[in-house]
Scaffold this motif. Structure first.
Motif: not given
Length: 180
Positions: A1-25
């Motif tokens: 995902m690109g930058p988020r402008t609002r919070a997003a709440y996600h369900l956890s699925e079996t196995g990896p479904s999302c990878l979130r990496i926070r980068l330095r501005p």
């Protein structure tokens, strides 16, 4: 995902479904290979990231990103400095301290971070509320992180997080959705 402008709440699925990496501005544009203003609140398929070995990404995300970025100029120190200043001073003061116009700051910041400097500062302040929230009264938290009063803090928190701060801290959050 690109930058988020609002919070997003996600369900956890079996196995990896999302990878979130926070980068330095200021470093996201080099990683994603395009201005981040085009990616705000959007999903970027992993196969579209330039030079990323998708097969190894879940096993070694840092190693894959380091390999993909080898030889590239990563980051914009001016944007990183602006991001740091925005946690303490206004957009106008940030531009003045960096010796650039507000318009130039807005353009650089939006291209490199994907959000306007003002929106970035609002998100930073809500994060400060989350870090401070369990340790005091809401009115004290509001003044400690720079809001005029508790009602302004609550309105901004609700706008970005989907619920008021007391509900969030109590675990009453919006319904999660599958990632993607």
């Amino acid at each position: 995902m690109g930058p988020r402008t609002r919070a997003a709440y996600h369900l956890s699925e079996t196995g990896p479904s999302c990878l979130r990496i926070r980068l330095r501005p200021g470093s996201g544009q080099a990683v994603l290979g395009r201005p981040l203003r085009d990616l705000a609140d959007r999903v970027v398929p992993l196969r579209q990231l330039p030079g990323v070995d998708v097969g190894r990404l879940l096993d070694d995300p840092v190693g894959v990103l380091v390999a993909a970025l080898a030889g590239r100029a990563v980051g914009d120190d001016l944007v990183a400095s602006a991001a740091d200043l925005l946690s303490r001073v206004t957009v106008a003061d940030t531009a003045r301290r960096l010796h650039i116009s507000e318009r130039r700051l807005r353009t650089l910041f939006t291209d490199s971070v994907g959000l306007s400097p003002k929106h970035f500062a609002r998100i930073r302040r809500v994060r400060a509320v989350l870090a401070t929230a369990p340790h005091g009264r809401w009115a004290d938290v509001a003044t400690a992180v720079g809001y005029y009063d508790q009602s302004h803090m609550t309105a901004e928190f609700r706008h970005l997080m989907g619920v008021p701060p007391a509900a969030y801290v109590a675990g009453r959050r919006p319904a999660p959705r599958p990632c993607g």
